[in-house]
Design a protein around this motif. Sequence first.
Motif, mmCIF file in Angstrom:
data_model
loop_
_atom_site.group_PDB
_atom_site.id
_atom_site.type_symbol
_atom_site.label_atom_id
_atom_site.label_comp_id
_atom_site.label_asym_id
_atom_site.label_seq_id
_atom_site.Cartn_x
_atom_site.Cartn_y
_atom_site.Cartn_z
ATOM 1 N N PHE A 167 -32.402 60.074 -29.398
ATOM 2 C CA PHE A 167 -32.562 58.629 -29.470
ATOM 3 C C PHE A 167 -32.104 58.018 -28.159
ATOM 4 N N ALA A 168 -32.537 56.775 -27.907
ATOM 5 C CA ALA A 168 -32.245 56.080 -26.652
ATOM 6 C C ALA A 168 -31.091 55.113 -26.848
ATOM 7 N N ALA A 169 -30.364 54.861 -25.751
ATOM 8 C CA ALA A 169 -29.244 53.919 -25.782
ATOM 9 C C ALA A 169 -29.148 53.224 -24.438
ATOM 10 N N ARG A 170 -28.609 52.007 -24.447
ATOM 11 C CA ARG A 170 -28.410 51.230 -23.229
ATOM 12 C C ARG A 170 -26.956 50.797 -23.118
ATOM 13 N N THR A 171 -26.507 50.619 -21.873
ATOM 14 C CA THR A 171 -25.203 50.013 -21.635
ATOM 15 C C THR A 171 -25.412 48.532 -21.317
ATOM 16 N N PRO A 172 -24.372 47.701 -21.476
ATOM 17 C CA PRO A 172 -24.564 46.263 -21.247
ATOM 18 C C PRO A 172 -24.874 45.904 -19.798
ATOM 19 N N PHE A 173 -24.328 46.670 -18.834
ATOM 20 C CA PHE A 173 -24.472 46.291 -17.427
ATOM 21 C C PHE A 173 -24.891 47.500 -16.593
ATOM 22 N N SER A 174 -25.700 47.260 -15.551
ATOM 23 C CA SER A 174 -26.166 48.346 -14.699
ATOM 24 C C SER A 174 -25.011 49.034 -13.984
ATOM 25 N N GLN A 175 -23.947 48.286 -13.639
ATOM 26 C CA GLN A 175 -22.808 48.899 -12.975
ATOM 27 C C GLN A 175 -22.146 49.923 -13.882
ATOM 28 N N ASP A 176 -22.170 49.677 -15.198
ATOM 29 C CA ASP A 176 -21.639 50.641 -16.146
ATOM 30 C C ASP A 176 -22.420 51.953 -16.073
ATOM 31 N N ASP A 177 -23.727 51.873 -15.872
ATOM 32 C CA ASP A 177 -24.558 53.071 -15.783
ATOM 33 C C ASP A 177 -24.161 53.925 -14.585
ATOM 34 N N ARG A 178 -23.986 53.291 -13.430
ATOM 35 C CA ARG A 178 -23.617 54.040 -12.228
ATOM 36 C C ARG A 178 -22.235 54.665 -12.387
ATOM 37 N N GLU A 179 -21.314 53.947 -12.972
ATOM 38 C CA GLU A 179 -19.981 54.500 -13.198
ATOM 39 C C GLU A 179 -20.024 55.651 -14.189
ATOM 40 N N PHE A 180 -20.860 55.514 -15.219
ATOM 41 C CA PHE A 180 -21.007 56.586 -16.196
ATOM 42 C C PHE A 180 -21.531 57.851 -15.531
ATOM 43 N N ALA A 181 -22.564 57.702 -14.682
ATOM 44 C CA ALA A 181 -23.133 58.859 -13.988
ATOM 45 C C ALA A 181 -22.085 59.532 -13.109
ATOM 46 N N ALA A 182 -21.292 58.749 -12.378
ATOM 47 C CA ALA A 182 -20.268 59.311 -11.495
ATOM 48 C C ALA A 182 -19.185 60.043 -12.279
ATOM 49 N N GLN A 183 -18.918 59.600 -13.499
ATOM 50 C CA GLN A 183 -17.886 60.229 -14.325
ATOM 51 C C GLN A 183 -18.353 61.540 -14.943
ATOM 52 N N HIS A 184 -19.643 61.662 -15.239
ATOM 53 C CA HIS A 184 -20.116 62.804 -16.016
ATOM 54 C C HIS A 184 -20.843 63.862 -15.189
ATOM 55 N N TRP A 185 -21.249 63.533 -13.982
ATOM 56 C CA TRP A 185 -21.824 64.538 -13.086
ATOM 57 C C TRP A 185 -21.022 64.543 -11.786
ATOM 58 N N ASP A 186 -20.798 65.718 -11.240
ATOM 59 C CA ASP A 186 -20.012 65.821 -10.007
ATOM 60 C C ASP A 186 -20.916 65.524 -8.813
ATOM 61 N N LEU A 187 -21.254 64.258 -8.637
ATOM 62 C CA LEU A 187 -22.170 63.869 -7.568
ATOM 63 C C LEU A 187 -21.537 64.024 -6.194
ATOM 64 N N GLY A 188 -20.203 63.879 -6.107
ATOM 65 C CA GLY A 188 -19.536 64.051 -4.816
ATOM 66 C C GLY A 188 -19.669 65.465 -4.295
ATOM 67 N N GLU A 189 -19.511 66.454 -5.178
ATOM 68 C CA GLU A 189 -19.675 67.847 -4.753
ATOM 69 C C GLU A 189 -21.114 68.121 -4.355
ATOM 70 N N LEU A 190 -22.066 67.526 -5.078
ATOM 71 C CA LEU A 190 -23.472 67.691 -4.720
ATOM 72 C C LEU A 190 -23.773 67.101 -3.347
ATOM 73 N N VAL A 191 -23.185 65.948 -3.038
ATOM 74 C CA VAL A 191 -23.361 65.353 -1.705
ATOM 75 C C VAL A 191 -22.925 66.342 -0.634
ATOM 76 N N ASP A 192 -21.754 66.951 -0.811
ATOM 77 C CA ASP A 192 -21.251 67.914 0.172
ATOM 78 C C ASP A 192 -22.169 69.119 0.289
ATOM 79 N N ASP A 193 -22.646 69.625 -0.840
ATOM 80 C CA ASP A 193 -23.478 70.826 -0.817
ATOM 81 C C ASP A 193 -24.864 70.549 -0.248
ATOM 82 N N TYR A 194 -25.417 69.393 -0.530
ATOM 83 C CA TYR A 194 -26.704 69.041 0.080
ATOM 84 C C TYR A 194 -26.564 68.915 1.598
ATOM 85 N N ARG A 195 -25.483 68.312 2.057
ATOM 86 C CA ARG A 195 -25.283 68.181 3.497
ATOM 87 C C ARG A 195 -25.077 69.544 4.148
#
Length: 293
Positions: A167-195
Amino acid sequence: MSSASLAEVAAPVVRLKTRSIVFDVFGSYIRYKGGAVAIGDMASILSWFGVTEDATRVTMSRMRREGWFTSRRHGRNSYYELSDRAWTLLQQGRRRIFDRNRDAWRGEWHILLLKHDANTAVERERTRRELAWRGYVPLAASTWIGARDETDGLRETLVEGVHLQGFAARTPFSQDDREFAAQHWDLGELVDDYRSFLRRYESLATEATLATLSDEEVLVRRTVITHEYRMFPFRDPDLPSDLLPNDWPGYEAHGLFLHIVEALKDRSWAAFDRVCDRPTPASNRTDASLTVA
């Protein structure tokens, strides 16, 4: 080539397992030739990676028992052919690796509830890897979330006994979405590995570099970079740009990967065709929609 060849052509050294090389060679070459190969030809190609003929035969036999190939004899030659399961895996994998998603996000998270029958530990791990490959991350043992609905593809590939409800769900604010993504995926490590990926391979496709290599070495390099890049989708959920950090290097890394694979294609195919030039027996599977990578 000697057993040290892989170390000589891959910098830094990327040690590939034999079964990984087999999947990459089938995915990059053999699938476009009908999906079947003589075992002797496969052994010749794997020798460029330092794999012995005995190791090739053992690996191919084991992968056949696991359901990735069927085997048959034609005259004096034994052939291994992709199973339906393997065809599906390679086709879906190609889309995930070569066709990274650039569609606009609708602002909806997709939540999956999983119910497992009596699965083994191996089957549960396979389910976990399949979900991660398709961009999901666990919220709890049987609850996963992703930025896109991938249930149709999952139903084709998940082991028997795994039941999905989404099922689908939404958060109230777009900033919440970006914060959620940063909390649940290690995007910082991916940035380092891509570089790091960009630094290692940015000079690979230059004429000066290619001029020093044989066609066989070019095929090895192309296989190594394909293998290394295809590890990213297991960790990179391919999130929409709305959810990513600024200056996300994944886009540049993907562009470099596509450029190198294309630049090395002709000479890699020349090496492959010199070995696999014998006609293969009629295949039970053809796919005219395939475009040679």
